[in-house]
Structures are given as C-alpha cells and as structure tokens.
Write a protein that holds these residues in place. Structure first.
Motif: not given
Length: 121
Positions: A47-61
């Motif tokens: 997932s990614i924030s509106q401005g693209g400054t924060r991202t989160v990934y599942a561990d497998s990816e």
C-alpha cells in the motif's frame, strides 16, 4: 463514487516481470494492492500513501515488488520482479477514504474488479 480499473496482468514465466496499473476516478487517498487465489482469503501485497511518501509491503514481497503512484494521472502501479509460481493470483486495486496505509482488508473502502496474473514454472 470512486471507481478503480486494473490492467497489466497476464501470463509470465517464473523469474519474469510484470507491471500492474490501477487507474482511479474520484478522490483517492491511500491506495493498495491485494491478491487472492481460489479458496483462500484476499491477502495484502502493498500500500502507498496519497503523496507516495509512505509505503508498506507484505513480507513475502519485500525486495521483489515496488508500489508507486502518479498523482497527476491518478494511477497506481505495482512493478513485480522475479515472479514465482506462488504469485499467481487475481490482483486487486483498493483505495481508502483516509490517508492511512496498511494491510487490513476490512479497512479498504473501494475495490477494482481485479486482473489475473499467472506465473508458469
């Protein structure tokens, strides 16, 4: 009403790459990618924030997938490298009415219809 349309899925060999796109109409804040295989629950990918400054990934990816977005085009992307057979799934785009990233499926407000990704071994 937000509408999300995914594209870019297809058939690729193991080790190959694909880039998924999700074009949104309407206001979007946080956006994300999820995937689902028949008989299993939908799972979080990134997932990614509106401005693209924060991202989160599942561990497998982590390290293989990259999420990004182009606000001017109201489009989000998922670049997938080194694809594995276990990445085979329908990939869904999602958006939230708040700018909070995360992987809880229940907290996402709008969904696309999905695009199939098939990785052959």
């Amino acid at each position: 009403q937000v509408q999300l349309v995914e594209s870019g899925g297809g058939l690729v060999r193991a080790g190959g790459s694909l880039r998924l796109s999700c074009t949104a109409s309407g206001d979007t804040y946080a956006m994300g990618w999820f995937r689902q295989v028949p008989g299993k629950e939908r799972e979080f990918v990134a997932s990614i924030s509106q401005g693209g400054t924060r991202t989160v990934y599942a561990d497998s990816e982590k390290g293989r997938f990259t999420i990004s977005r182009d606000s001017a085009k109201n489009t989000m992307y998922l670049k997938m490298n080194d694809l594995k057979s276990e990445d085979t799934a329908v990939y869904y785009c999602a958006s939230r009415l708040v700018n909070i990233v995360g992987g809880d499926v229940q907290k996402w407000d709008h969904w696309g219809k999905g695009t199939q990704v098939t990785v052959s071994s």
